[in-house]
Write a protein that holds these residues in place. Sequence first.
Motif, short mmCIF file in Angstrom:
data_model
loop_
_atom_site.label_atom_id
_atom_site.label_comp_id
_atom_site.label_asym_id
_atom_site.label_seq_id
_atom_site.Cartn_x
_atom_site.Cartn_y
_atom_site.Cartn_z
N GLY A 22 0.80 -1.23 0.00
CA GLY A 22 0.00 0.00 0.00
C GLY A 22 0.82 1.27 0.00
N MET A 24 1.84 3.87 -1.84
CA MET A 24 1.58 4.56 -3.10
C MET A 24 2.63 5.63 -3.40
SD MET A 24 -0.95 3.08 -4.50
CE MET A 24 -0.94 1.48 -3.72
N ARG A 60 -6.18 3.13 -5.47
CA ARG A 60 -6.82 3.45 -4.19
C ARG A 60 -8.31 3.05 -4.21
NH1 ARG A 60 -3.39 8.15 -4.87
NH2 ARG A 60 -1.71 8.04 -3.34
N ASP A 63 -8.53 -0.62 -3.77
CA ASP A 63 -8.28 -0.96 -2.37
C ASP A 63 -9.54 -0.74 -1.54
OD1 ASP A 63 -6.33 -1.70 -0.21
OD2 ASP A 63 -6.88 0.31 0.50
N GLU A 64 -10.22 0.38 -1.79
CA GLU A 64 -11.46 0.67 -1.06
C GLU A 64 -12.55 -0.34 -1.42
OE1 GLU A 64 -14.83 4.12 -1.03
OE2 GLU A 64 -12.73 4.79 -1.07
#
Length: 136
Positions: A22, A24, A60, A63-64
């Motif tokens: 994660g 980024m 992102r 991921d959510e």
Amino acid sequence: MTHHEHPDAALVRRAYTAFTSGDMDTLGSLMTGDCTHHVPGETRFGGHFKGRDNVLGMYRDLDEYTGGTLRAELGSVLVDGRGHAVATHLLFAEHGDRGIEMPSALVFTIIDGKISDIDECVADIEELDSFYSLDG
């Protein structure tokens, strides 16, 4: 990893490590500003994401959508020594009460030591679309 790993293979491995953790900021630093990720399928996650910020934004969103469960278990990294690399991985993710596990690959174009283009290939585009179209 071999003793004589090509720099492009090392770059791809660093990118996978950053994605998986994660990170980024690190992942973004490995891309050109105009990097494009081409994703198969017809959902909001499919299409052409142009520009580092848009690519990272899509990651992102993924991921959510998956509640942080998305991961790519890296298999092999193959390079041609002319700015192309292919990485195979097993994709895992969950959404609600459904999960997906799918063989996948990324084809990278590398310019001046940075990722400039990513073409994503998956084993079953319809299954991926079905998973990315779930409600709730």
